[in-house]
Design a protein around this motif. Structure first.
Motif, PDB file in Angstrom:
ATOM      1  N   GLY A  99       0.818  -1.214   0.000  1.00 43.53           N
ATOM      2  CA  GLY A  99       0.000   0.000   0.000  1.00 43.53           C
ATOM      3  C   GLY A  99       0.847   1.258   0.000  1.00 43.53           C
ATOM      4  O   GLY A  99       0.502   2.249  -0.660  1.00 43.53           O
ATOM      5  N   GLY A 100       1.947   1.230   0.730  1.00 41.09           N
ATOM      6  CA  GLY A 100       2.845   2.386   0.757  1.00 41.09           C
ATOM      7  C   GLY A 100       3.441   2.684  -0.606  1.00 41.09           C
ATOM      8  O   GLY A 100       3.520   3.844  -1.030  1.00 41.09           O
ATOM      9  N   ILE A 101       3.853   1.644  -1.321  1.00 40.05           N
ATOM     10  CA  ILE A 101       4.405   1.822  -2.668  1.00 40.05           C
ATOM     11  C   ILE A 101       3.341   2.373  -3.609  1.00 40.05           C
ATOM     12  O   ILE A 101       3.573   3.328  -4.365  1.00 40.05           O
ATOM     13  N   LEU A 102       2.138   1.790  -3.579  1.00 40.41           N
ATOM     14  CA  LEU A 102       1.070   2.226  -4.480  1.00 40.41           C
ATOM     15  C   LEU A 102       0.667   3.674  -4.230  1.00 40.41           C
ATOM     16  O   LEU A 102       0.500   4.454  -5.173  1.00 40.41           O
ATOM     17  N   ASP A 103       0.498   4.046  -2.973  1.00 40.48           N
ATOM     18  CA  ASP A 103       0.150   5.432  -2.658  1.00 40.48           C
ATOM     19  C   ASP A 103       1.257   6.386  -3.078  1.00 40.48           C
ATOM     20  O   ASP A 103       0.996   7.474  -3.581  1.00 40.48           O
ATOM     21  N   SER A 104       2.492   5.986  -2.859  1.00 37.63           N
ATOM     22  CA  SER A 104       3.611   6.837  -3.241  1.00 37.63           C
ATOM     23  C   SER A 104       3.648   7.057  -4.753  1.00 37.63           C
ATOM     24  O   SER A 104       3.836   8.182  -5.215  1.00 37.63           O
ATOM     25  N   LEU A 105       3.461   6.001  -5.518  1.00 36.19           N
ATOM     26  CA  LEU A 105       3.458   6.142  -6.981  1.00 36.19           C
ATOM     27  C   LEU A 105       2.363   7.102  -7.431  1.00 36.19           C
ATOM     28  O   LEU A 105       2.580   7.926  -8.327  1.00 36.19           O
ATOM     29  N   ALA A 106       1.199   7.024  -6.809  1.00 38.04           N
ATOM     30  CA  ALA A 106       0.110   7.946  -7.142  1.00 38.04           C
ATOM     31  C   ALA A 106       0.456   9.370  -6.721  1.00 38.04           C
ATOM     32  O   ALA A 106       0.273  10.327  -7.490  1.00 38.04           O
ATOM     33  N   ARG A 107       0.994   9.534  -5.510  1.00 33.34           N
ATOM     34  CA  ARG A 107       1.351  10.856  -4.994  1.00 33.34           C
ATOM     35  C   ARG A 107       2.397  11.526  -5.879  1.00 33.34           C
ATOM     36  O   ARG A 107       2.362  12.730  -6.111  1.00 33.34           O
ATOM     37  N   LEU A 108       3.325  10.718  -6.407  1.00 36.60           N
ATOM     38  CA  LEU A 108       4.391  11.247  -7.267  1.00 36.60           C
ATOM     39  C   LEU A 108       3.946  11.398  -8.727  1.00 36.60           C
ATOM     40  O   LEU A 108       4.722  11.849  -9.565  1.00 36.60           O
ATOM     41  N   GLY A 109       2.712  11.010  -9.023  1.00 40.68           N
ATOM     42  CA  GLY A 109       2.185  11.143 -10.375  1.00 40.68           C
ATOM     43  C   GLY A 109       2.742  10.130 -11.359  1.00 40.68           C
ATOM     44  O   GLY A 109       2.691  10.342 -12.567  1.00 40.68           O
ATOM     45  N   LEU A 110       3.248   8.997 -10.865  1.00 47.15           N
ATOM     46  CA  LEU A 110       3.869   7.995 -11.736  1.00 47.15           C
ATOM     47  C   LEU A 110       2.898   6.899 -12.170  1.00 47.15           C
ATOM     48  O   LEU A 110       2.996   6.384 -13.282  1.00 47.15           O
ATOM     49  N   GLN A 111       1.982   6.520 -11.290  1.00 40.72           N
ATOM     50  CA  GLN A 111       1.005   5.486 -11.627  1.00 40.72           C
ATOM     51  C   GLN A 111      -0.121   5.542 -10.602  1.00 40.72           C
ATOM     52  O   GLN A 111       0.135   5.475  -9.411  1.00 40.72           O
ATOM     53  N   ARG A 112      -1.329   5.670 -11.086  1.00 39.93           N
ATOM     54  CA  ARG A 112      -2.483   5.724 -10.184  1.00 39.93           C
ATOM     55  C   ARG A 112      -3.292   4.444 -10.324  1.00 39.93           C
ATOM     56  O   ARG A 112      -3.826   4.177 -11.387  1.00 39.93           O
TER      57      ARG A 112
END
Length: 145
Positions: A99-112
Motif C-alpha cells: 500500500g505504501g508503494i502504491l500510494d507513493s506512486l500515485a502521490r508522485l504522479g507515476l502510476q495511479r
C-alpha cells in the motif's frame, strides 16, 4: 536503504493488550503516518501497468522479507526501513509495504491504481479478521489480490 528514513531499531508499544479492531485501525493510521517514507523507493517498483508493479513489489517482498506470522501476544507495525532491515514480517507488513508503494506512486504522479486493504477471516464461524492484504481495483471485475 539509503533512500529511506533511517531505521534506528527503536520500538514503541502503542496499545497494551491490543485486539483485532486495534490492529485494523493501527494499519490505517500507520499507513497515513509513514506512507511518505516510500517516496524514495517507490519508482524502483514501477512497472508498465498495475499488474507488473504488483508483481515487482510482491517479488521483492518474497525475496527479501521472510514471512513470519506474529503471535497474538506481540503484534507490530513497521516502517519500510524496519521491514527491510529486519528482513521478516507478516501480512500486516506486506500489506503496509504494498500500500505504501502504491500510494507513493500515485502521490508522485507515476502510476495511479485504485487499491484497498482487505481484511479476511479464514476460520469457519468466526468473522474476526486474522489476515490483511492489498487488492488492486477493489470491487471491480479487474480486482487483483
Amino acid at each position: 536503504m539509503g533512500r529511506l528514513a533511517p531505521y534506528r531499531g527503536t520500538e514503541k508499544t502503542l496499545i497494551q493488550n491490543q485486539d483485532t479492531a486495534d490492529n485494523m485501525a493501527g494499519i490505517a493510521q500507520w499507513h497515513k503516518r509513514y506512507g511518505h517514507h516510500y517516496d524514495g523507493i517507490s519508482a524502483l517498483f514501477l512497472g508498465r501497468d498495475a499488474k507488473e508493479t504488483a508483481r515487482r513489489v510482491f517479488d521483492f517482498l518474497k525475496g527479501n522479507v521472510n514471512y513470519i506470522i506474529e503471535g497474538d501476544d506481540r503484534q507490530t507495525l513497521k516502517t519500510p526501513a524496519a521491514i527491510i532491515a529486519q528482513g521478516h514480517g507478516d501480512c500486516k507488513h506486506y500489506a503496509l509495504f504494498i500500500g505504501g508503494i502504491l500510494d507513493s506512486l500515485a502521490r508522485l504522479g507515476l502510476q495511479r491504481t485504485p487499491w484497498a486493504f482487505r481484511f479476511a477471516s479464514y476460520r469457519w464461524y468466526d468473522e474476526t479478521p486474522q489476515h490483511v492484504f492489498v487488492v488492486f481495483n477493489p470491487g471491480t471485475r479487474g480486482e487483483i489480490w
